[in-house]
Design an enzyme around this catalytic site. Structure first.
Site, PDB file in Angstrom:
ATOM      1  CE  LYS A  14      81.671 -18.393 -44.758  1.00 20.88           C
ATOM      2  NZ  LYS A  14      81.517 -18.126 -44.093  1.00 20.88           N
TER       3      LYS A  14
ATOM      4  CE  LYS B 297      91.061 -46.956 -61.305  1.00 19.92           C
ATOM      5  NZ  LYS B 297      90.598 -46.500 -60.220  1.00 19.92           N
TER       6      LYS B 297
ATOM      7  CE  LYS C  43      94.698 -43.686 -63.411  1.00 20.37           C
ATOM      8  NZ  LYS C  43      94.727 -42.761 -62.707  1.00 20.37           N
TER       9      LYS C  43
ATOM     10  N   PRO D 194      95.196 -33.043 -64.138  1.00 18.36           N
ATOM     11  CG  PRO D 194      96.920 -32.102 -63.352  1.00 18.36           C
ATOM     12  CD  PRO D 194      95.767 -31.769 -63.383  1.00 18.36           C
ATOM     13  CG  ASP D 195      95.658 -40.098 -64.471  1.00 20.58           C
ATOM     14  OD1 ASP D 195      96.979 -40.452 -63.854  1.00 20.58           O
ATOM     15  OD2 ASP D 195      94.987 -40.944 -64.526  1.00 20.58           O
ATOM     16  CB  ILE D 196     100.252 -37.108 -60.530  1.00 20.38           C
ATOM     17  CG1 ILE D 196      99.273 -36.075 -59.901  1.00 20.38           C
ATOM     18  CG2 ILE D 196     101.712 -37.259 -61.293  1.00 20.38           C
ATOM     19  CD1 ILE D 196      99.099 -35.884 -58.983  1.00 20.38           C
TER      20      ILE D 196
ATOM     21  CG  PHE E 259      97.672 -48.010 -54.891  1.00 22.94           C
ATOM     22  CD1 PHE E 259      99.832 -47.751 -54.598  1.00 22.94           C
ATOM     23  CD2 PHE E 259      97.587 -48.725 -53.529  1.00 22.94           C
ATOM     24  CE1 PHE E 259     100.200 -48.640 -53.784  1.00 22.94           C
ATOM     25  CE2 PHE E 259      98.742 -48.901 -53.193  1.00 22.94           C
ATOM     26  CZ  PHE E 259      99.298 -49.543 -52.670  1.00 22.94           C
TER      27      PHE E 259
ATOM     28  CG  ASP F 245      88.519 -38.657 -60.093  1.00 20.16           C
ATOM     29  OD1 ASP F 245      90.507 -39.176 -60.826  1.00 20.16           O
ATOM     30  OD2 ASP F 245      87.504 -39.866 -59.610  1.00 20.16           O
TER      31      ASP F 245
ATOM     32  CG  ASN G  27      90.339 -38.233 -50.543  1.00 16.32           C
ATOM     33  OD1 ASN G  27      90.908 -39.040 -49.865  1.00 16.32           O
ATOM     34  ND2 ASN G  27      90.540 -37.308 -52.206  1.00 16.32           N
TER      35      ASN G  27
HETATM   36  N1  CTP Z   1      96.287 -40.876 -59.942  1.00 20.07           N
HETATM   37  C1  CTP Z   1      97.085 -39.808 -60.051  1.00 20.07           C
HETATM   38  N2  CTP Z   1      96.231 -38.084 -61.098  1.00 20.07           N
HETATM   39  C2  CTP Z   1      95.032 -38.747 -60.628  1.00 20.07           C
HETATM   40  C3  CTP Z   1      94.254 -39.631 -60.718  1.00 20.07           C
HETATM   41  C4  CTP Z   1      94.588 -40.604 -59.960  1.00 20.07           C
HETATM   42  O1  CTP Z   1      98.463 -40.044 -59.606  1.00 20.07           O
HETATM   43  N3  CTP Z   1      94.710 -37.523 -61.115  1.00 20.07           N
HETATM   44  C5  CTP Z   1      96.847 -42.020 -59.481  1.00 20.07           C
HETATM   45  C6  CTP Z   1      96.681 -42.713 -58.407  1.00 20.07           C
HETATM   46  O2  CTP Z   1      97.261 -41.816 -57.433  1.00 20.07           O
HETATM   47  C7  CTP Z   1      96.106 -43.893 -58.318  1.00 20.07           C
HETATM   48  C8  CTP Z   1      96.039 -44.648 -59.842  1.00 20.07           C
HETATM   49  O3  CTP Z   1      95.824 -43.447 -60.463  1.00 20.07           O
HETATM   50  O4  CTP Z   1      97.752 -44.725 -58.481  1.00 20.07           O
HETATM   51  C9  CTP Z   1      94.605 -44.558 -59.618  1.00 20.07           C
HETATM   52  O5  CTP Z   1      93.455 -43.999 -59.029  1.00 20.07           O
HETATM   53  P1  CTP Z   1      91.893 -43.656 -58.657  1.00 20.07           P
HETATM   54  O6  CTP Z   1      91.732 -41.935 -57.750  1.00 20.07           O
HETATM   55  O7  CTP Z   1      92.034 -44.940 -58.232  1.00 20.07           O
HETATM   56  O8  CTP Z   1      91.923 -43.760 -59.885  1.00 20.07           O
HETATM   57  P2  CTP Z   1      91.455 -42.769 -61.401  1.00 20.07           P
HETATM   58  O9  CTP Z   1      92.518 -43.153 -62.469  1.00 20.07           O
HETATM   59  O10 CTP Z   1      90.320 -41.690 -60.303  1.00 20.07           O
HETATM   60  O11 CTP Z   1      90.046 -44.351 -61.889  1.00 20.07           O
HETATM   61  P3  CTP Z   1      88.197 -43.921 -61.371  1.00 20.07           P
HETATM   62  O12 CTP Z   1      88.203 -42.929 -60.881  1.00 20.07           O
HETATM   63  O13 CTP Z   1      87.568 -44.028 -62.127  1.00 20.07           O
HETATM   64  O14 CTP Z   1      88.517 -45.391 -60.640  1.00 20.07           O
END
Ligand code: CTP
Length: 404
Positions: free
Chosen positions: A295, A345, A349, A313-315, A331, A285, A216
Site C-alpha cells: 500500500k 468512433k 474503431k 489496449p482497445d479491446i 458502444f 482508457d 468508473n
Molecule cells: N472499448 C474497448 N476497449 C477500450 C476502450 C473502449 O473495447 N480500451 C470499447 C467500449 O467497450 C465501447 C467503445 O470501445 O464499445 C467505445 O468506448 P468509449 O469509452 O466510449 O470510447 P473510447 O475509445 O474510450 O474513446 P473516448 O475516451 O475518446 O470517448
C-alpha cells in the site's frame, strides 16, 4: 421507467401432475400473473393429493378442472375448449408417469387428453419435470424424454440439488421464478437462433496498489440486458464481465475479470469463434503503469504521490482487426454531441455499428435511450427500460447479420 409486463395478454394452461413440487406451482401461478398472464389450472387426480384445487382456484381466480367428465362446459368438452384460446400448455410438475403417458400419446384423464387434443401448431407444450433422481436417470424416463423432444415438446430443467426424499441429484423442478423466466424467454422471437455472441459489460478496475484502484460508474446493466435478450433470442452467449454484482442471466456463460488487460486477454482468443461481438464495457482508457505489492503510504510531506499512467489496449479495435472477425458492435458513452462522437468512433474503431448513449444519464439506471449509427445513417431507439432496448437492439443486429 419500470420493466414491461413480460407476459401481458398471454393465456397459459398450467397442468399439474402428481409430485411434491406441486407446492411450487402455487407460487408459479402468482409469478405468471405478476407478469400479466392469465392462468387456467388443470390438475390430475394425483396432483390433488399434494395441493387442493381450492387453493389453486383461489390463486388463479378461475375454476380448476380435474377430470374429463366435468359438465361445467356447455358442450362437456373441457379437453377441447381449454386449449383453444391458450398461448401454451405448461405442465409443472411433470411426473415420470405423466411424461411416460404423453410419450405414448395416451389420454385416459383430462390433462393428458387436452395435451393430445391441443392444436399442436398454435399451442406449444412445455414440461417442467419433477421427480427423484433415480426416476429421472432411469433409461425409461430418458427414452420418454427423447421421444417427447422429438415430438416438439419443450423441456424446462430439471435442476439438480436436494430432493424431498433426502437424496441429492437431478430431478428437482425449477423454482417458480425460474419457470416464469423460462416462459418469458420462450415467447421471444428467435432472431439469433444458432448464433454465438460475445459481450463485454461493466467497468474495469485498474489497481494502483493492493487496496486502491481506478474505476468508473458503469453498472453493467445494459450489457447484462443485451446478454439476456440475445440468449432469449436463441443465441449462445458468453459474457465477459468487469467487477459488478449483477446476477448472471439464465443460460449465459459468464467470465469475470477485473482489469482492462484481463478483459482483453479473455476476449481476444474467444472472438474469432463468435458471430457477433458487442462491446458494452466501459473499459478504463488508462491504468497505473505499475502496481506495487505494498500500500502506498503518506510520506508526511503533504504532497500527493504522482502515479504514472499507461494506455490500455482497445479491446473493440483489436477484435475488429482480427482476420475473420465477428460482426462488431461498439458502444459510445458520451457526455455531449452524441451523434458526432458516435460517427467518429465508428470510423476510428472500424466497426459496422456503434450504439451511442449519454453516459452520465444512463450509468446505474434501469432505462436508457440509444442512437444506432451505421453505414446508412442514424436511428434512434427512444427512451425505454434497458431490457426493452436490449431486445430492440438484438433485433437490429439480427437484421444486419441477415443483410451481411
Ligand atoms: N472499448 C474497448 N476497449 C477500450 C476502450 C473502449 O473495447 N480500451 C470499447 C467500449 O467497450 C465501447 C467503445 O470501445 O464499445 C467505445 O468506448 P468509449 O469509452 O466510449 O470510447 P473510447 O475509445 O474510450 O474513446 P473516448 O475516451 O475518446 O470517448
Amino acid at each position: 421507467m419500470s420493466e414491461p409486463l413480460e407476459l401481458q395478454g398471454r393465456h397459459i394452461v398450467l397442468g399439474m401432475s402428481g409430485g411434491i413440487a406441486c407446492f411450487k406451482s402455487a407460487e408459479l401461478v402468482r409469478e405468471l400473473q405478476r407478469q400479466g398472464a392469465t392462468v387456467q389450472v388443470v390438475m390430475t387426480e394425483a396432483a390433488t393429493q399434494f395441493i387442493t384445487p381450492v387453493t389453486m382456484q383461489a390463486l388463479s381466480n378461475r375454476n380448476v378442472y380435474t377430470h374429463q367428465w366435468d359438465t361445467r362446459e356447455p358442450n362437456a368438452m373441457a379437453h377441447i375448449n381449454l386449449t383453444r384460446g391458450a398461448d401454451a400448455v405448461l405442465v409443472a410438475p411433470a411426473s415420470a408417469d405423466f411424461m411416460a403417458k404423453l410419450a405414448q400419446g395416451r389420454a385416459d384423464e383430462l390433462l393428458s387428453l387436452l395435451c393430445l387434443a391441443r392444436p399442436i401448431e398454435r399451442c406449444p407444450l412445455l414440461l417442467a419435470p419433477a421427480m427423484n433422481r433415480e426416476m429421472w436417470a432411469h433409461p425409461a424416463t430418458q427414452r420418454n424424454l427423447a421421444q417427447l423432444r422429438a415430438d416438439g415438446t419443450h423441456i424446462l430443467g430439471p435442476a439438480a440439488g436436494d430432493q424431498a426424499c433426502g437424496e441429492v441429484g437431478d430431478g428437482r423442478m425449477l423454482e417458480a421464478q425460474e419457470l416464469c423466466a423460462e416462459m418469458v424467454a420462450f415467447f421471444q422471437p428467435k432472431h439469433l437462433a444458432g448464433k454465438r455472441l460475445l459481450i463485454t459489460a461493466g467497468p474495469t478496475f485498474e489497481a494502483i496498489d493492493p487496496v486502491r484502484g481506478i474505476t468508473n460508474l458503469s453498472s453493467g446493466k445494459m450489457g447484462f440486458a443485451i446478454a439476456r435478450a440475445a440468449q432469449e433470442a436463441g443465441a449462445e452467449v458468453t459474457l465477459v464481465a468487469g467487477p459488478v454484482s449483477l446476477p448472471t442471466p439464465r443460460h449465459v456463460k459468464r467470465i469475470d475479470v477485473r482489469s482492462a488487460l484481463q478483459m482483453h486477454a479473455a476476449v481476444l482468443p474467444l472472438a474469432p469463434r463468435h458471430d457477433v461481438f458487442v462491446a458494452t464495457a466501459a473499459v478504463a482508457d488508462w491504468r497505473p503503469a505499475e502496481c506495487g505489492t505494498q500500500k502506498i503510504k503518506k510520506d508526511g510531506s503533504g504532497r500527493a504521490p504522482s502515479i504514472p499512467m499507461t494506455e490500455n489496449p482497445d479491446i473493440l479495435a483489436d477484435v475488429a482487426k482480427l482476420p475473420g472477425r465477428p460482426y462488431c458492435v461498439g458502444f459510445a458513452a458520451e457526455s455531449h454531441e452524441l451523434a458526432r462522437h458516435a460517427r467518429e468512433k465508428r470510423q476510428r474503431k472500424n466497426v459496422p455499428l456503434i450504439v451511442g448513449n449519454i453516459g452520465p444519464a444512463t450509468f446505474g439506471q434501469d432505462d436508457n435511450a440509444l442512437l444506432l449509427v451505421d453505414e446508412h445513417g442514424e436511428r434512434e431507439l427512444p427512451h425505454a427500460a434497458k431490457l426493452s432496448l436490449a431486445r430492440a437492439l438484438v433485433a437490429e443486429i439480427a437484421q444486419r447479420l441477415g443483410r451481411a
